[in-house]
Design a protein around this motif. Structure first.
Motif, PDB file in Angstrom:
ATOM      1  N   SER A 939     -44.249  62.710 -14.216  1.00 15.36           N
ATOM      2  CA  SER A 939     -43.643  61.341 -14.763  1.00 15.36           C
ATOM      3  C   SER A 939     -44.046  60.172 -13.788  1.00 15.36           C
ATOM      4  O   SER A 939     -43.915  60.152 -12.617  1.00 15.36           O
ATOM      5  CB  SER A 939     -42.306  61.234 -15.154  1.00 15.36           C
ATOM      6  OG  SER A 939     -41.991  59.903 -15.706  1.00 15.36           O
ATOM      7  N   LEU A 940     -44.593  59.319 -14.210  1.00 16.84           N
ATOM      8  CA  LEU A 940     -44.963  57.985 -13.246  1.00 16.84           C
ATOM      9  C   LEU A 940     -44.850  56.605 -14.166  1.00 16.84           C
ATOM     10  O   LEU A 940     -45.250  56.802 -15.262  1.00 16.84           O
ATOM     11  CB  LEU A 940     -46.361  57.997 -12.659  1.00 16.84           C
ATOM     12  CG  LEU A 940     -46.728  56.685 -11.638  1.00 16.84           C
ATOM     13  CD1 LEU A 940     -45.644  56.653 -10.701  1.00 16.84           C
ATOM     14  CD2 LEU A 940     -48.191  56.882 -11.180  1.00 16.84           C
ATOM     15  N   GLN A 941     -43.877  55.732 -13.751  1.00 17.54           N
ATOM     16  CA  GLN A 941     -43.839  54.459 -14.572  1.00 17.54           C
ATOM     17  C   GLN A 941     -43.334  53.449 -13.548  1.00 17.54           C
ATOM     18  O   GLN A 941     -42.861  53.363 -12.508  1.00 17.54           O
ATOM     19  CB  GLN A 941     -42.411  54.729 -15.565  1.00 17.54           C
ATOM     20  CG  GLN A 941     -42.214  53.655 -16.272  1.00 17.54           C
ATOM     21  CD  GLN A 941     -40.847  53.973 -17.055  1.00 17.54           C
ATOM     22  OE1 GLN A 941     -40.237  53.073 -17.608  1.00 17.54           O
ATOM     23  NE2 GLN A 941     -40.680  55.157 -17.597  1.00 17.54           N
ATOM     24  N   ILE A 942     -44.248  52.434 -13.834  1.00 20.40           N
ATOM     25  CA  ILE A 942     -44.072  51.134 -13.169  1.00 20.40           C
ATOM     26  C   ILE A 942     -43.978  50.110 -14.245  1.00 20.40           C
ATOM     27  O   ILE A 942     -44.403  49.895 -15.219  1.00 20.40           O
ATOM     28  CB  ILE A 942     -45.173  50.728 -12.464  1.00 20.40           C
ATOM     29  CG1 ILE A 942     -45.044  49.443 -11.523  1.00 20.40           C
ATOM     30  CG2 ILE A 942     -46.381  50.588 -13.173  1.00 20.40           C
ATOM     31  CD1 ILE A 942     -46.032  49.242 -10.356  1.00 20.40           C
ATOM     32  N   GLY A 943     -42.862  49.109 -13.735  1.00 20.42           N
ATOM     33  CA  GLY A 943     -42.214  48.265 -14.808  1.00 20.42           C
ATOM     34  C   GLY A 943     -41.927  46.872 -13.985  1.00 20.42           C
ATOM     35  O   GLY A 943     -41.815  46.642 -12.932  1.00 20.42           O
ATOM     36  N   TYR A 944     -41.604  45.843 -14.960  1.00 16.95           N
ATOM     37  CA  TYR A 944     -41.471  44.507 -14.369  1.00 16.95           C
ATOM     38  C   TYR A 944     -40.614  43.706 -15.354  1.00 16.95           C
ATOM     39  O   TYR A 944     -40.931  43.677 -16.707  1.00 16.95           O
ATOM     40  CB  TYR A 944     -42.740  43.605 -14.137  1.00 16.95           C
ATOM     41  CG  TYR A 944     -42.598  42.115 -13.633  1.00 16.95           C
ATOM     42  CD1 TYR A 944     -41.983  42.205 -12.402  1.00 16.95           C
ATOM     43  CD2 TYR A 944     -42.759  41.135 -14.521  1.00 16.95           C
ATOM     44  CE1 TYR A 944     -41.681  40.829 -12.020  1.00 16.95           C
ATOM     45  CE2 TYR A 944     -42.571  39.848 -13.985  1.00 16.95           C
ATOM     46  CZ  TYR A 944     -42.065  39.683 -12.730  1.00 16.95           C
ATOM     47  OH  TYR A 944     -41.568  38.219 -12.399  1.00 16.95           O
ATOM     48  N   SER A 945     -39.518  43.369 -14.981  1.00 13.71           N
ATOM     49  CA  SER A 945     -38.337  42.489 -15.828  1.00 13.71           C
ATOM     50  C   SER A 945     -38.593  41.193 -15.636  1.00 13.71           C
ATOM     51  O   SER A 945     -38.677  40.597 -14.355  1.00 13.71           O
ATOM     52  CB  SER A 945     -37.110  42.831 -15.648  1.00 13.71           C
ATOM     53  OG  SER A 945     -36.874  44.175 -15.803  1.00 13.71           O
ATOM     54  N   LEU A 946     -38.911  40.135 -16.633  1.00 12.29           N
ATOM     55  CA  LEU A 946     -38.978  38.622 -16.328  1.00 12.29           C
ATOM     56  C   LEU A 946     -37.881  38.117 -15.737  1.00 12.29           C
ATOM     57  O   LEU A 946     -36.840  38.577 -16.095  1.00 12.29           O
ATOM     58  CB  LEU A 946     -39.444  37.995 -17.794  1.00 12.29           C
ATOM     59  CG  LEU A 946     -40.841  38.573 -18.658  1.00 12.29           C
ATOM     60  CD1 LEU A 946     -40.983  37.570 -19.778  1.00 12.29           C
ATOM     61  CD2 LEU A 946     -41.959  38.502 -17.628  1.00 12.29           C
ATOM     62  N   PRO A 947     -38.194  36.970 -14.691  1.00  9.73           N
ATOM     63  CA  PRO A 947     -36.870  36.445 -14.207  1.00  9.73           C
ATOM     64  C   PRO A 947     -36.121  35.705 -15.496  1.00  9.73           C
ATOM     65  O   PRO A 947     -36.580  35.466 -16.634  1.00  9.73           O
ATOM     66  CB  PRO A 947     -37.979  35.488 -13.616  1.00  9.73           C
ATOM     67  CG  PRO A 947     -39.300  35.870 -13.154  1.00  9.73           C
ATOM     68  CD  PRO A 947     -39.376  36.795 -14.197  1.00  9.73           C
ATOM     69  N   LYS A 948     -34.924  35.386 -14.736  1.00 10.92           N
ATOM     70  CA  LYS A 948     -33.900  34.886 -15.862  1.00 10.92           C
ATOM     71  C   LYS A 948     -34.408  33.517 -16.654  1.00 10.92           C
ATOM     72  O   LYS A 948     -34.050  33.086 -17.723  1.00 10.92           O
ATOM     73  CB  LYS A 948     -32.646  34.616 -15.201  1.00 10.92           C
ATOM     74  CG  LYS A 948     -31.511  34.477 -15.951  1.00 10.92           C
ATOM     75  CD  LYS A 948     -31.055  35.308 -17.233  1.00 10.92           C
ATOM     76  CE  LYS A 948     -29.985  35.298 -17.856  1.00 10.92           C
ATOM     77  NZ  LYS A 948     -29.848  36.004 -18.898  1.00 10.92           N
ATOM     78  N   ARG A 949     -35.076  32.783 -15.467  1.00  8.99           N
ATOM     79  CA  ARG A 949     -35.516  31.342 -16.085  1.00  8.99           C
ATOM     80  C   ARG A 949     -36.623  31.466 -17.472  1.00  8.99           C
ATOM     81  O   ARG A 949     -36.576  30.585 -18.223  1.00  8.99           O
ATOM     82  CB  ARG A 949     -36.014  30.447 -14.970  1.00  8.99           C
ATOM     83  CG  ARG A 949     -37.395  31.135 -14.236  1.00  8.99           C
ATOM     84  CD  ARG A 949     -37.702  30.291 -13.267  1.00  8.99           C
ATOM     85  NE  ARG A 949     -39.026  30.842 -12.657  1.00  8.99           N
ATOM     86  CZ  ARG A 949     -39.151  31.665 -11.738  1.00  8.99           C
ATOM     87  NH1 ARG A 949     -38.083  32.278 -11.316  1.00  8.99           N
ATOM     88  NH2 ARG A 949     -40.299  32.156 -11.218  1.00  8.99           N
ATOM     89  N   PHE A 950     -37.286  32.583 -17.257  1.00 11.15           N
ATOM     90  CA  PHE A 950     -38.192  32.624 -18.164  1.00 11.15           C
ATOM     91  C   PHE A 950     -37.484  33.370 -19.824  1.00 11.15           C
ATOM     92  O   PHE A 950     -37.614  32.783 -20.586  1.00 11.15           O
ATOM     93  CB  PHE A 950     -39.312  33.684 -17.963  1.00 11.15           C
ATOM     94  CG  PHE A 950     -40.290  33.105 -16.945  1.00 11.15           C
ATOM     95  CD1 PHE A 950     -41.035  32.138 -17.384  1.00 11.15           C
ATOM     96  CD2 PHE A 950     -40.417  33.747 -15.763  1.00 11.15           C
ATOM     97  CE1 PHE A 950     -41.796  31.420 -16.176  1.00 11.15           C
ATOM     98  CE2 PHE A 950     -41.135  33.011 -14.807  1.00 11.15           C
ATOM     99  CZ  PHE A 950     -41.983  32.039 -15.030  1.00 11.15           C
TER     100      PHE A 950
END
Length: 1019
Positions: A939-950
């Motif tokens: 398993s390999l996973q890369i993610g990104y959570s948008l900053p709070k201001r967006f």
């Protein structure tokens, strides 16, 4: 006058204050931990007395609207709840203290929940957060591979929607089933029904591994217990809506060998003087055939398309909590012309506090699945075998002299039957098989608080599985002509109705004496009943292009049906004692009565006792380095009744002889047939270092399975069939190691490493007649199982391979050589089979290692799984290196060229069959037995959570986008093919009780590698 003025001023000030308090303003702040000063993501921030609430983001930041004078409540698992009154400032930063009592991970065990430091048994727990880090799967059991110590998970095959084989702490039985018991929110679920559960609905998975935790389940817990808890709403929390979607592509895992192309195969045939290559009369003919070169995998396989969409709504008010979800998953599969799998699912979990003393609730779920089945057997109908067998110079369609496809009577291109005599694509297009499953799963409960210290729970749960299989052989199809001669067509409808329900009644007394003595006593009764019905109907004779229902069949072919039932009644008791969270003791006893056993042995009693010592809570233990130190020990028994439902009684059946039905015994029953019993002891140590930045455990277990339920052949003087009896014993023992550490843990950057290692040792210690002094050792110690290449022998590992030993090639003449039973060299394979000590389908060790990295909004998770010490009989290699035997109709691997040619040749394959040595060159032997060692990037996973201001600008709480991959890289140093072998062949070797996972590789649905992108939105 003065009084009136004072009164008016008071009213005015009250009005102003009321207005000012009612005026909402935006409050912002950061929540951090007092222990290390790090931000706390996911903290619930609620305006007290309202439904307004938010969660802190990854950096611990939050934004909420509140009025001056209102109270904010901060809550987070493992932290003490904190409150603050909103004053003039618009910024409120909160520092939360650890709550020692709730800091430990909550684990579901047996019929209750405990914090990790209260456990006296070996339990592996996987949370919903852990599952999010794993590359997604439609079946929760596959997601457990490598994440739970002592739990060996092997996918049955790569077919979309397929479940897995799970073995908890070794091989628990030989003939009575090895799969663990699955419990979903209190409902007993068959292992083949696990894929009905949407992994997005799962809150946690607890695997109970030792008798201390499984004995409360008695007869059903002998092979471990997997407790799946689904998500529920939280009290006082505003509605949270989550939407997730995923789109992916899958492809067959790449082979680690190379097949011959057209030029190579023709050359090989010419060298051996066989097949098409030997009949070529000119260079022009050779060039024309070479020009047809193609890879049959391209013709029969495709890139699979995977889609997933899920939405859930959860929340709670003062008296009611709810969780609702809908999901849809689809996987086209990698085989052309059939659609692999789709599943629609829904769930509703509700809890309602009807009174202060009464809570009622329900968990209801439904799933509907549709699966397209390719033929999974070892013949020309199987597309997986076809793509390796078909010669690369044979075209997909029959071609005319100009190289154009020849059209059939329907003006369609004619599929080439190739030298095998049957086109696999015709099977996929014209012999259609589809399976349908509708599954209802749920429970309803009443939880009474009878007294401050006494609770009573009654719960009814069940699963209803409606299964239907439809097969339609189109009239005039290739197979129809082969089978029936005339274009008549045929249809088969079969299916079943399977209903299992459970009624649980549980009373619990809990109290604390002298502030340190904590006692909990539980008594319960449980009744489980299963009703199973099946049907079968067949018809022949259909109009080409006409209706395909059985009602229009010209000739009814056959009809059939079965009925069976099963029941289990149990009473059990459990006592938990905890002294000052330092010394913990647990005792359990359960008595089961099963309808599967004889009148004399219907009831069995199972028990366990376990102790734990939290050394870190002792006054004398003061350490700035060691934060957690715990010792555990347990001993207990559990049972196994997973055999045929009527093995203990003599049953009769009708058998046709010369057109006359005769009633004869179908099974000889034994009224003394009783339980398999697992006696299990284990010890363990858990530790945490450097403020628990380093965490780990070490476990040792020893598990004896006695009174093994095996089949014994009766003498022909009494009919000759087999009878099931308690006929053997075996031992499993091993070690489990887990270690995890936060290498870096700062405000913006976190890096964690984790690994587990499992060592397994298995030995058969007793079999039928081994105590009879009149029975020769070679007869008593050898007990042939109902499988293909293995036996049972006292002193050896279960299902040790039983094969002739290959001795290489005679350099003088190229003849294949073998060893006889005495170790002498011979040229005869048949009849010289021996048990190959230390070689079985089961691994000596397995484990995983992985990493998790978080940097601001970015996250990376990777997990590698590995297995060492198992052996697999490689039938595809036996066919692909056939030493010239039958190669006219099957392609060969390119290394088949490395055969003996001249006297003195070494490190070569045997001389091909055209030289006269065909009889034994490619016969069954350990020449094709290979180690199944491998390591895989699971398993390999890369993610990104948008900053709070967006997210704030979009009125959302959280948005995460990610890319994930499964089975992206594999290294298998010895095994040629994919080393993760579960079912060798779905029809040749059924996936039912008794199947030995990984015993042999054949041509089952291949493992796939998947790459997907997706997003998760919460608001």
């Amino acid at each position: 006058m003065k009084l009136k003025l004072t009164w008016l001023m008071t009213l005015f000030m009250a009005f102003v204050m009321q207005f000012s308090f009612a005026q909402e303003k935006t409050i912002t702040g950061t929540v951090t931990s007092a222990a290390d000063g790090l931000p706390l993501p996911g903290v619930n921030v609620i305006v007290q007395g309202t439904s307004r609430g938010v969660q802190s983001d990854f950096d611990g930041n939050y934004t909420i609207k509140a009025s001056t004078g209102e109270t904010l409540v901060f809550s987070f698992l493992g932290m003490k709840e904190a409150t603050v009154v909103v004053a003039a400032s618009n910024t409120i930063n909160m520092v939360m203290d650890e709550d020692v009592e709730t800091l430990q991970e909550i684990v579901v065990v047996g019929f209750s929940s405990k914090s990790r430091d209260e456990l006296t048994s070996a339990v592996s727990n996987v949370t919903s957060e852990d599952l999010q880090k794993i590359a997604p799967s439609v079946s929760i059991d596959n997601m457990l591979q490598g994440v739970a110590a002592g739990v060996q998970v092997t996918a049955q095959n790569g077919k979309p929607g397929q479940t897995a084989f799970i073995r908890v702490r070794g091989i628990g039985s030989i003939n009575a089933g090895n799969q663990p018991l699955y419990i979903v929110d209190g409902a007993q679920v068959n292992e083949n029904d696990v894929n009905a559960i949407n992994p997005n609905d799962v809150e946690s998975v607890s695997v109970l591994k030792d008798a201390a935790s499984t004995s409360i389940y008695g007869a059903r817990g002998g092979n471990g217990v997997v407790l799946i808890t689904t998500k529920r709403g939280k009290k006082g929390k505003d509605a949270v809506i989550k939407i997730s979607s995923r789109l992916g592509r899958s492809r067959k895992v790449k082979d680690n060998f190379t097949m011959m192309n057209a030029a190579q195969k023709l050359q090989y045939e010419r060298e051996l003087g066989v097949g098409t290559g030997a009949s070529i009369s000119s260079d022009a003919e050779l060039k024309a055939l070479v020009a047809l070169d193609h890879d049959w995998q391209d013709d029969l396989l495709q890139d699979g398309l995977q889609q997933s969409f899920n939405v859930s709504i959860s929340g709670g008010e003062e008296r009611m909590r709810y969780f609702f979800s809908l999901g849809y998953d689809e996987d086209s599969g990698i085989i052309k012309d059939i659609h692999g799998y789709n599943r629609s699912s829904g769930r509703l979990n509700v809890d309602y506090d009807a009174k202060e003393w009464l809570t009622v609730g329900t968990s209801l779920s439904f799933s509907s699945m549709k699966t397209g089945d390719p033929r999974d057997r070892n013949n020309a109908q199987n597309p997986i075998r076809a793509m390796y067998d078909y010669n690369p110079y044979e075209s997909f369609y029959v071609l005319d002299a100009n190289g154009d496809p020849v059209l059939d009577a329907n003006n369609e291109p004619t599929l080439n039957p190739t030298s095998s005599g049957y086109p696999a694509s015709a099977e996929l297009r014209q012999n259609l098989t589809t399976r349908f499953n509708n599954r209802f799963l749920g429970n309803m409960y009443l939880d009474f608080k009878l007294h401050e210290n006494v609770k009573f729970l009654t719960q009814v749960s069940g699963i209803y599985d409606q299964y239907r299989r439809e097969n339609f052989l189109q009239p005039g199809s290739v197979l129809d002509i082969i089978v029936n001669g005339d274009p008549v067509g045929s249809r088969t409808d079969n299916g079943s109705f399977d209903f299992t329900w459970t009624w649980l009644n549980k009373a619990t007394y809990s109290n604390t004496f002298g502030e340190k003595h904590n006692l909990e006593v539980t008594a319960l009764t449980e009744y489980v009943r299963n009703n199973f019905r099946s049907y079968l109907a067949e018809g022949d004779g259909f109009v080409v292009g006409g209706p395909v229902v059985l009602d229009v069949a010209a000739t009814p072919a056959s009809v059939g049906g079965t009925r069976s039932e099963y029941a289990l009644f149990s009473v059990a008791g459990n006592v938990d004692y905890n002294y000052d969270n330092r010394y913990i003791a647990t005792a359990t006893i359960r008595r089961d009565g099963s309808s599967r056993f004889g009148a004399n042995t219907k009831y069995g009693t199972f028990w366990s006792g376990s102790l734990a010592w939290n050394i870190n809570n002792e006054a004398f233990f003061k350490s700035n380095t060691i934060n957690t130190l715990k010792l555990r020990a347990s001993y207990g028994t559990s049972g196994n009744d997973q055999i045929g439902r009527y093995a203990s009684i003599t049953t009769y059946g009708y058998f046709a002889y010369n057109g006359v039905n005769t009633l004869e015994p179908a099974n000889f029953g034994d009224p003394n047939l009783g339980w398999e019993e697992n006696s299990n002891y284990g010890v363990g140590i858990e530790f945490g270092l450097l403020n628990n930045r380093v965490r780990g455990l070490v476990d040792y277990y020893n598990r004896t399975t006695s009174e093994l339920l095996l089949n014994e052949q009766l003498p022909f003087s009494v009919g000759g069939p087999t009878v099931t009896g308690n006929l053997g014993e075996m031992v499993n023992k091993g070690w489990e190691f887990e270690l995890a550490g936060d290498v870096i843990r700062t405000e913006d950057f976190r890096w964690t490493l984790n690994a587990n290692l499992n060592l397994y040792d298995n030995e058969v210690t007793k079999l039928v007649n081994t105590d009879d002094p009149n029975t020769p050792d070679n007869e008593s110690d050898l007990f042939t199982s109902a499988n293909f290449y293995s036996v049972l022998r006292v002193g050896e590992e279960v299902n040790t391979f039983f094969l002739t030993r290959y001795a290489g090639v005679n350099p003088a003449n190229g003849e294949a050589l073998y060893l006889d039973t005495d170790g002498n060299v011979t040229n005869v394979a048949a009849g010289n089979e021996v048990a190959l000590s230390g070689k079985s389908p089961f691994a000596d060790m397995d484990g995983s290692f992985g990493t998790s990295v978080q940097y601001k909004g970015w996250d990376l998770n990777a997990n590698f799984y590995w297995k060492v010490g198992n052996y697999i009989y490689n039938i595809p290699e036996q066919n692909m290196l056939a030493d010239g035997d039958g190669i006219e109709s099957q392609n060969q691997r390119i290394d088949a060229f490395n055969y003996w040619r001249n006297p003195g040749d070494t490190n070569v394959l045997p001389r091909p069959s055209s030289a006269g040595f065909a009889a034994d060159a490619s016969q069954t032997s350990d020449r094709f037995l290979q180690k199944g060692d491998y390591i895989r990037l699971r398993s390999l996973q890369i993610g990104y959570s948008l900053p709070k201001r967006f997210t704030d600008a979009m009125a959302l709480d959280n948005v995460r986008i990610y890319a994930a991959g499964t089975n992206l890289w594999t290294y298998a140093p010895e095994f040629k093919g994919d080393p993760e072998v579960g079912v060798g062949s779905g029809e040749t070797q059924t996936a039912a009780v008794g199947t030995i996972p990984g015993e042999f590789a054949l041509y089952s649905y291949p493992t796939t590698a998947t790459i997907a992108v997706g997003f998760d939105i919460q608001f």
